[in-house]
Design an enzyme around this catalytic site. Structure first.
Site, PDB file in Angstrom:
ATOM      1  N   LYS A 139       0.862  -1.192   0.000  1.00  0.00           N
ATOM      2  CA  LYS A 139       0.000   0.000   0.000  1.00  0.00           C
ATOM      3  C   LYS A 139       0.895   1.239   0.000  1.00  0.00           C
ATOM      4  O   LYS A 139       1.783   1.390   0.859  1.00  0.00           O
ATOM      5  CB  LYS A 139      -0.881  -0.033   1.250  1.00  0.00           C
ATOM      6  CG  LYS A 139      -2.155   0.769   1.133  1.00  0.00           C
ATOM      7  CD  LYS A 139      -3.063   0.443   2.307  1.00  0.00           C
ATOM      8  CE  LYS A 139      -4.302   1.297   2.317  1.00  0.00           C
ATOM      9  NZ  LYS A 139      -5.075   1.097   3.556  1.00  0.00           N
TER      10      LYS A 139
HETATM   11  O1  G3P Z   1      -8.735   2.244   4.474  1.00  0.00           O
HETATM   12  C1  G3P Z   1      -8.619   3.565   4.891  1.00  0.00           C
HETATM   13  C2  G3P Z   1      -9.397   3.763   6.118  1.00  0.00           C
HETATM   14  O2  G3P Z   1      -8.865   2.970   7.139  1.00  0.00           O
HETATM   15  C3  G3P Z   1      -9.557   5.129   6.598  1.00  0.00           C
HETATM   16  O3  G3P Z   1     -10.706   5.113   7.353  1.00  0.00           O
HETATM   17  O4  G3P Z   1     -12.298   5.906   9.017  1.00  0.00           O
HETATM   18  O5  G3P Z   1      -9.854   6.490   9.213  1.00  0.00           O
HETATM   19  O6  G3P Z   1     -11.276   7.526   7.456  1.00  0.00           O
HETATM   20  P1  G3P Z   1     -11.055   6.327   8.317  1.00  0.00           P
END
Ligand code: G3P
Length: 217
Positions: free
Chosen positions: A87
Site C-alpha cells: 500500500k
Molecule cells: O482504508 C482507509 C481507512 O482505514 C480510513 O478510514 O475511518 O480512518 O477515514 P477512516
C-alpha cells in the site's frame, strides 16, 4: 463486489473470516498502531499472521515517502507472503514506486486518494487497487460515493484495469451505495459489515416465527 475488512485487529479479522464472505484485508499505520504493535519484526509477524487467517489480498502500507524507501520497504513486505499487496500513498514518489512495483509484478494499493485526477494517475502507474476515502470526503462536506461513481465511469471508459477499492467506510449504507456505484471492492470496519444484517422487521418476524414454532412442540 469483494468485501475486505479494514482493521489490523486479529479477533475482528477472524470473526469476519468466519462469516465466509471475506475476500481480503486492508491495514494502515493508524490501524496497526491501535493494536500496539511495536518494532519491525513484530510488524512483519503481524502481517504474516493476518495472511495465515485470510486467504486473500492483505494490504500492508509502507511508512516511507521517498522512492528508494518505498521500494525497499515494499520488497520486504511483499516477501512476507504471496498475498501481500504493497500500500503506497498518493504522492509523486509513490506513483513512481507503483510503476516500479507494476514492472516487477508486485501488487499495489494506491491509498489516500481524494480525486478523480489522482485515481487516473494511480491507474496509469498500474496500481492493482485505488483507494478513495469516501468517509473522509463526506466529513469535508463533499460526496464520497459520487467520487466512486466518477472513478468507476472513467476506468470503464478508458479500459483501466485498476480495481476501485472504496475505503474509509463508516456505515452499512456506504457499502450499499458503493455496490450501486460499481466499486470492485469495499473495505469496511466489522461494525459496518455486521450492520448489513440488521432490519427491525427481520427481528420482529423471527420472534413471531419462534413463538408460533413453540406452540407446535
Ligand atoms: O482504508 C482507509 C481507512 O482505514 C480510513 O478510514 O475511518 O480512518 O477515514 P477512516
Amino acid at each position: 463486489m469483494k468485501f475486505f475488512i479494514d482493521t489490523a485487529n486479529l479477533a475482528q479479522i477472524k470473526e469476519a473470516n468466519d462469516l465466509g464472505i471475506l475476500d481480503g484485508v486492508t491495514t494502515n499505520p493508524s490501524l496497526m498502531a491501535k493494536e500496539n504493535i511495536k518494532g519491525h519484526d513484530a510488524i512483519m509477524a503481524h502481517y504474516k499472521t493476518i495472511c495465515e487467517i485470510v486467504d486473500g489480498p492483505v494490504s500492508a502500507e509502507v511508512f516511507g515517502t521517498t522512492f528508494e524507501s518505498i521500494i525497499e520497504e515494499g520488497q520486504k513486505l511483499a516477501a512476507i507472503h504471496e498475498n501481500i499487496v504493497v500500500k503506497v500513498p498518493m504522492i509523486k514518489d509513490g506513483i513512481k514506486a507503483i510503476k516500479w512495483f507494476t514492472d516487477n509484478n508486485i501488487p499495489t494499493n494506491c491509498t489516500l486518494v481524494f480525486s478523480a485526477g489522482q485515481a487516473i494517475l494511480a491507474a496509469k502507474a498500474g496500481a492493482t487497487y485505488v483507494s478513495p476515502f469516501i468517509g473522509r470526503i463526506d466529513d469535508s462536506n463533499w460526496d464520497g460515493v459520487e467520487l466512486i461513481k466518477q472513478i468507476v465511469n472513467i476506468y470503464n471508459t478508458q479500459g483501466f484495469l485498476t480495481e476501485v477499492l472504496a475505503a474509509s467506510i463508516r456505515t452499512p449504507l456506504h457499502i450499499v451505495k458503493c455496490a450501486e456505484a460499481g466499486a470492485d471492492v469495499c473495505t469496511c470496519p466489522l461494525s459496518s459489515i455486521l450492520g448489513l444484517l440488521k432490519h427491525p422487521l427481520t427481528d420482529l418476524g423471527l420472534q413471531q416465527f419462534l413463538n408460533d414454532a413453540s406452540t407446535m412442540k
